[in-house]
Enzyme design. Sequence first.
Site, PDB file in Angstrom:
ATOM      1  N   HIS A 284     -10.378  -6.495   7.605  1.00  0.00           N
ATOM      2  CA  HIS A 284     -11.035  -6.043   6.414  1.00  0.00           C
ATOM      3  C   HIS A 284     -12.035  -5.263   6.535  1.00  0.00           C
ATOM      4  CE1 HIS A 284      -8.402  -9.433   5.238  1.00  0.00           C
ATOM      5  NE2 HIS A 284      -8.675  -9.243   3.994  1.00  0.00           N
TER       6      HIS A 284
ATOM      7  N   GLU B  54       0.927  -1.277  -0.044  1.00  0.00           N
ATOM      8  CA  GLU B  54       0.076  -0.046   0.030  1.00  0.00           C
ATOM      9  C   GLU B  54       0.800   1.363   0.017  1.00  0.00           C
ATOM     10  OE1 GLU B  54      -2.626  -3.399   0.914  1.00  0.00           O
ATOM     11  OE2 GLU B  54      -0.649  -2.655   1.986  1.00  0.00           O
TER      12      GLU B  54
END
Length: 325
Positions: free
Chosen positions: A129, A60
């Site tokens: 998540h 990321e």
Amino acid sequence: MAQMTMIQAITDALRVELKNDENVLVFGEDVGQNGGVFRATEGLQEEFGEDRVFDTPLAESGIIGLANGLVLQGFRPVPEIQFFGFVYEAMDAISGQAARMRFRSGNTKSAPMTIRSPFGGGVHTPELHADSLEGLVAQQPGLKVVIPSTPYDAKGLLISSIRDNDPVIFLEHMKLYRSFREEVPEGEYTIELGKADIKREGKDISLIAYGAMVHSALKAAEELEKEGISAEVIDLRTVSPIDVDTIVESVKKTNRAVVIQEAQRQAGIAANVVAEIQERAILHLEAPVYRVAAPDTVYPFSEAEEVWLPNYKDIVEKAKAAINF
């Protein structure tokens, strides 16, 4: 008009902007040939080529670092963080770099990137998540944070986000991706960022929410109507900046409010909305402004999430408390 799910509306918005501007680039983990973990980018690499829609390593920090470099070269990147719970790896690139681009450059440069990411509970995902971390990025000056609740809004807001000249965090609640369809115009249209939408008119109490909680608020409003209580439902749509004017006008009309978020109670968007109401409309209030939110704990494992997540019954309870105060 076409009947679309939210995921279809998002794909359509990306297609519109890839066609509209050759400087728009879409990239992230598995967004190319696979079309993303939720298929939000399905077919786009085939249509626009690997130079415009491409996969990145599982990093990321690298994804948003790349976006920061691209904006300085005239591109409009649309990077995807596969799940927003993984945003911590990219926080320096987002808050320390992209959000400060105008300030740091003396307003000579901007960072026109739109960071897309799914989030939210109720779909039994693994740990990290489902976390609702919008409060982290909403606190950062220089960022706009957009959270649609319908397919129609998702497409118009995403197109506006990509065309915006500053960085936008565009969060997509996973539970809404395929939960319903609605009519969405084909072709391009925009919805103004920073503008809330009144999803249901009412006169007795204002229910203020965003994302999946908008639908919980609408269900709560239906239940309250059975008892003669008319609830107005406001969808923030953009949680930074917040549309204070629409909120205050509603509260001046109803004199009561409940603010709803899926995220934990501490800090967050709801606390900010409550503070704005207290500062700007306290003399119009006939009861405290109540909040509905998740407990101040780490998001639980999936077996317990239905107990942990706020729901329409919680909203009804708080609304009645405000009415009967």
